[in-house]
Design a protein around this motif. Sequence first.
Motif, PDB file in Angstrom:
ATOM      1  N   THR A  16       5.349   4.775  17.527  1.00 34.27           N
ATOM      2  CA  THR A  16       4.312   3.526  16.604  1.00 34.27           C
ATOM      3  C   THR A  16       3.028   3.242  17.472  1.00 34.27           C
ATOM      4  O   THR A  16       2.457   3.374  16.588  1.00 34.27           O
ATOM      5  CB  THR A  16       5.459   1.737  17.213  1.00 34.27           C
ATOM      6  N   GLU A  20      -0.305   4.423  15.138  1.00 35.61           N
ATOM      7  CA  GLU A  20      -1.318   3.109  14.586  1.00 35.61           C
ATOM      8  C   GLU A  20      -2.468   3.868  15.384  1.00 35.61           C
ATOM      9  O   GLU A  20      -3.530   2.998  14.830  1.00 35.61           O
ATOM     10  CB  GLU A  20      -1.294   1.915  15.608  1.00 35.61           C
ATOM     11  N   PRO A  54       9.624  -1.410   9.693  1.00 40.96           N
ATOM     12  CA  PRO A  54       8.553  -1.376   8.072  1.00 40.96           C
ATOM     13  C   PRO A  54       7.672  -2.123   8.349  1.00 40.96           C
ATOM     14  O   PRO A  54       8.025  -3.912   8.461  1.00 40.96           O
ATOM     15  CB  PRO A  54       9.880  -2.104   7.424  1.00 40.96           C
ATOM     16  N   VAL A  55       6.465  -1.485   8.526  1.00 48.20           N
ATOM     17  CA  VAL A  55       4.709  -2.258   8.401  1.00 48.20           C
ATOM     18  C   VAL A  55       4.564  -1.975   7.373  1.00 48.20           C
ATOM     19  O   VAL A  55       4.374  -0.673   6.808  1.00 48.20           O
ATOM     20  CB  VAL A  55       4.663  -2.209   9.795  1.00 48.20           C
ATOM     21  N   ASP A  56       3.615  -2.798   6.338  1.00 42.09           N
ATOM     22  CA  ASP A  56       2.931  -2.252   5.331  1.00 42.09           C
ATOM     23  C   ASP A  56       1.194  -2.766   5.793  1.00 42.09           C
ATOM     24  O   ASP A  56       0.463  -4.157   5.695  1.00 42.09           O
ATOM     25  CB  ASP A  56       2.893  -3.429   3.948  1.00 42.09           C
ATOM     26  N   MET A  57       1.212  -1.857   6.366  1.00 34.75           N
ATOM     27  CA  MET A  57      -0.292  -2.031   6.496  1.00 34.75           C
ATOM     28  C   MET A  57      -1.032  -2.725   5.820  1.00 34.75           C
ATOM     29  O   MET A  57      -2.214  -2.593   5.818  1.00 34.75           O
ATOM     30  CB  MET A  57      -0.638  -0.410   7.016  1.00 34.75           C
ATOM     31  N   ASP A  58      -1.101  -1.705   4.701  1.00 33.56           N
ATOM     32  CA  ASP A  58      -1.995  -2.422   3.649  1.00 33.56           C
ATOM     33  C   ASP A  58      -1.988  -4.117   3.570  1.00 33.56           C
ATOM     34  O   ASP A  58      -2.983  -4.543   3.073  1.00 33.56           O
ATOM     35  CB  ASP A  58      -1.747  -2.032   2.239  1.00 33.56           C
ATOM     36  N   LYS A  59      -0.350  -5.363   3.254  1.00 35.51           N
ATOM     37  CA  LYS A  59      -0.517  -5.950   3.267  1.00 35.51           C
ATOM     38  C   LYS A  59      -1.229  -6.549   4.673  1.00 35.51           C
ATOM     39  O   LYS A  59      -2.000  -7.835   4.312  1.00 35.51           O
ATOM     40  CB  LYS A  59       1.126  -6.472   3.459  1.00 35.51           C
ATOM     41  N   ILE A  60      -1.325  -6.310   5.785  1.00 36.98           N
ATOM     42  CA  ILE A  60      -2.115  -6.998   7.222  1.00 36.98           C
ATOM     43  C   ILE A  60      -3.067  -6.433   7.438  1.00 36.98           C
ATOM     44  O   ILE A  60      -4.116  -7.040   7.794  1.00 36.98           O
ATOM     45  CB  ILE A  60      -1.425  -5.985   8.457  1.00 36.98           C
TER      46      ILE A  60
END
Length: 91
Positions: A16, A20, A54-60
């Motif tokens: 992770t 990142e 499950p990470v939505d980097m666009d949403k963040i």
Amino acid sequence: MINSVGQSIGNAIGATSLRESGKTRAAAPAGSVPASAAADVASPAARMAAEGAPVDMDKIAAIKSAIASGNYPVNADAIAERMLELDLPQT
């Protein structure tokens, strides 16, 4: 079993961090079980740890941008209500 879960969690944390930062992971040390192999035989929690959240980097990024520009809506009443629901015992 416990050692493989610990290794899987350690590998997931490292993966992770690398994901990142945009870097790639070096080969695993000799004799270690790859995270994907350990996840196949481990519990669902270990599998999730190995795969990463499950990470939505666009949403963040969108939320960070909205906060920075002062356009992120905050409903203080809803937040306070939910905090009370979580904090007070159910009767």
